[in-house]
Design a protein around this motif. Structure first.
Motif, PDB file in Angstrom:
ATOM      1  N   ARG A  64       0.970  -1.321  -0.145  1.00  0.00           N
ATOM      2  CA  ARG A  64       0.040  -0.188   0.103  1.00  0.00           C
ATOM      3  C   ARG A  64       0.801   1.412  -0.013  1.00  0.00           C
ATOM      4  N   VAL A  65       1.358   1.749  -1.009  1.00  0.00           N
ATOM      5  CA  VAL A  65       2.412   2.871  -1.306  1.00  0.00           C
ATOM      6  C   VAL A  65       1.678   4.031  -0.913  1.00  0.00           C
ATOM      7  N   ASP A  66       0.494   4.109  -1.450  1.00  0.00           N
ATOM      8  CA  ASP A  66      -0.323   5.406  -1.181  1.00  0.00           C
ATOM      9  C   ASP A  66      -0.344   5.611   0.282  1.00  0.00           C
ATOM     10  N   GLU A  82       1.077   8.753   2.793  1.00  0.00           N
ATOM     11  CA  GLU A  82       0.460   9.572   3.457  1.00  0.00           C
ATOM     12  C   GLU A  82       0.580   9.599   4.746  1.00  0.00           C
ATOM     13  N   TYR A  83       1.076   8.162   5.757  1.00  0.00           N
ATOM     14  CA  TYR A  83       0.993   8.163   6.934  1.00  0.00           C
ATOM     15  C   TYR A  83       2.562   8.710   7.082  1.00  0.00           C
ATOM     16  N   SER A  84       3.719   8.477   6.143  1.00  0.00           N
ATOM     17  CA  SER A  84       5.009   9.204   6.460  1.00  0.00           C
ATOM     18  C   SER A  84       4.778  10.978   6.459  1.00  0.00           C
ATOM     19  N   SER A  85       4.093  11.340   5.380  1.00  0.00           N
ATOM     20  CA  SER A  85       3.806  12.747   5.235  1.00  0.00           C
ATOM     21  C   SER A  85       3.083  13.356   6.798  1.00  0.00           C
ATOM     22  N   ARG A  86       2.138  12.567   7.319  1.00  0.00           N
ATOM     23  CA  ARG A  86       1.633  12.881   8.572  1.00  0.00           C
ATOM     24  C   ARG A  86       2.600  12.991   9.579  1.00  0.00           C
ATOM     25  N   LEU A  87       3.486  12.102   9.631  1.00  0.00           N
ATOM     26  CA  LEU A  87       4.495  11.684  10.700  1.00  0.00           C
ATOM     27  C   LEU A  87       5.539  12.851  10.480  1.00  0.00           C
TER      28      LEU A  87
END
Length: 147
Positions: free
Chosen positions: A70-72, A76-81
């Motif tokens: 799930r690359v998408d 998103e999770y790494s951007s939020r982090l």
């Protein structure tokens, strides 16, 4: 970090059409307000820092448990982090620094660092590191200090 500062940052994100930053800040502000209501007190800097650290931990867990396929979601999770890390307080990670502070606290309290006194040692040291250092590292350093 104050709640007002985060609210101003959210307004700036809204003006610049930064959707992800706005959503992340909106979620953090909501979590801080919920915590303030639950604890029945005003949101102070310590509460804001505590909630931010909790949100960072949650975002890291989301990233760690996300499937590789799930690359998408991973993006998103790494951007939020990354956004949360901008606002979260920086934790002490240097074991020597933690050891020096713990030694000073124990000397001031007159507590001997022995394995038999581990509970008293932890009770004396923990308030000085709460929200300022990674507690796993603190626990490890204290364990090494005990004789």
């Amino acid at each position: 970090m104050t709640l007002e500062y985060l609210q101003n940052e959210m307004k700036t994100a809204m003006k610049t059409n930064s959707v992800l930053r706005r959503d992340v800040l909106r979620g953090v502000i909501a979590a801080i307000q919920k915590t303030a209501i639950d604890e029945r007190k005003e949101a102070d800097e310590a509460m804001v820092d505590r909630v931010l650290l909790k949100e960072v931990k949650t975002a890291q867990e989301q990233l760690d448990t996300c499937p590789e396929t799930r690359v998408d979601l991973r993006i998103e999770y790494s951007s939020r982090l990354a956004i949360l890390n901008e606002y979260a307080p920086q934790l002490m990670t240097n074991p020597e620094e933690i050891k020096n502070i713990a030694s000073t606290v124990l000397a001031a309290a007159g507590i001997e660092a022995t394995k038999a006194n581990r509970g008293a040692v932890m009770k004396a040291v923990m308030p000085h590191f709460k929200g300022k250092a990674d507690m796993k590292i603190v626990n490890q350093v204290i364990g090494e200090m005990l004789i």
